[in-house]
Design a protein around this motif. Structure first.
Motif, short mmCIF file in Angstrom:
data_model
loop_
_atom_site.label_atom_id
_atom_site.label_comp_id
_atom_site.label_asym_id
_atom_site.label_seq_id
_atom_site.Cartn_x
_atom_site.Cartn_y
_atom_site.Cartn_z
N CYS A 195 -13.03 -2.19 -16.63
CA CYS A 195 -12.71 -1.35 -17.65
C CYS A 195 -13.88 -0.51 -17.87
O CYS A 195 -15.14 -0.96 -18.03
N CYS A 211 -9.70 -3.90 -24.64
CA CYS A 211 -9.82 -2.70 -25.45
C CYS A 211 -8.51 -1.82 -25.33
O CYS A 211 -8.29 -0.83 -26.23
N CYS A 230 -6.68 -1.98 -20.07
CA CYS A 230 -7.72 -3.01 -20.34
C CYS A 230 -7.13 -4.12 -21.28
O CYS A 230 -6.56 -3.47 -22.34
N CYS A 282 -15.02 -0.52 -21.79
CA CYS A 282 -15.52 -1.64 -22.73
C CYS A 282 -16.33 -2.46 -21.74
O CYS A 282 -17.11 -3.45 -22.21
N SER A 326 -7.97 0.48 -23.11
CA SER A 326 -8.21 1.59 -22.31
C SER A 326 -7.51 1.73 -21.13
O SER A 326 -7.05 0.66 -20.34
ZN LIG Z 1 -11.67 -2.13 -21.88
#
Ligand SMILES: [Zn+2]
Length: 244
Positions: free
Chosen positions: A108, A131, A128, A111, A133
């Protein structure tokens, strides 16, 4: 890489390989990395280790095509080169076993959490899991197994004598390599603290805090701020929240 087939064919026990093209290896020069090493390298904050694992993965596959198993017994990335020592065994079953140590890393970019999976085909997450993402990149196939055999590396360290130039530096490098937890990626402590918007604390204190919390953790040889652990990014953030 043009010499690998001949090197594998002409070697009985120990194949020693140095690579100086770190930019293609670590994904900084993506297309040339894809061409030379027949894999997908990714440019992450653990680029020396990415490069080393791209290199070992390519060597293991080329050896396997000759029914030989290649298993790293010592590896390091120093200055601007990667170096690995591979024990060769002419045995197709062992070559299959070596190939099973290859796989993929999902990283990721937001994060910095990462995960890995063994196998020939990746099952990359779309977002992810930590997080949410969508900026998750996948590298591989790369070598995910140990890059060194600690007992071998310790014996090499013991065999270094003071009259060999750079004995002190060599011992320090080897001892760090021998003590690294067996994880496919390392973290850069300064990059994490930047992510957390906190001033970084000392490396020894940081690694000790992770250990005190029950995680495997040790410095890694890749840089002065590199370390390995089995803790997640979120766990590290929590454990070190009250320090510094
Ligand atoms: Zn992440």
């Amino acid at each position: 890489m043009p010499f690998v087939d001949a090197a594998v064919a002409g070697t009985r026990n120990l194949l020693c390989v140095t690579a100086t093209d770190t930019a293609p290896l670590c994904g900084a020069h993506f297309e040339s990395g894809v061409r030379r090493y027949d894999t997908v390298p990714r440019n992450t904050e653990y680029h020396p280790e990415m490069g080393l694992r791209v290199l070992i993965g390519a060597l293991v596959r080329r050896a396997a095509s000759r029914d030989k198993a290649a298993v790293p017994v010592c590896s390091h990335v120093s200055r601007h080169y990667a170096r690995t020592y591979l024990e060769l065994e002419a045995n197709a079953t062992e070559a299959n076993a070596a190939l099973e140590e290859l796989g993929f890393v999902h990283h990721c970019q937001d994060c910095l959490e990462r995960d890995h999976e063994f196998g020939r085909l990746p099952d990359a997450p779309e977002v992810c899991p930590d997080c949410g993402s969508r900026r998750v990149v996948t590298a591989g196939p790369i070598w995910l197994g140990p890059v060194a055999e600690p007992s071998f590396v310790e014996r090499v360290s013991d065999a270094v004598t003071d009259d060999m130039g750079e004995a002190k530096r060599a011992r320090k490098l080897l001892d760090t390599v021998a003590g690294e937890p067996d994880r496919p990626t390392h973290y850069d402590q300064h990059r994490l603290y930047k992510q957390w918007s906190r001033p970084a604390i000392g490396m020894e204190e940081f690694v000790a805090a992770l250990r005190d919390a029950g995680f495997a953790a040790a410095r890694a040889h890749y840089s002065g701020t590199a370390f390995k652990t089995d803790a997640t990014v979120a766990e590290m953030r929590d454990v070190t929240a009250d320090l510094g």
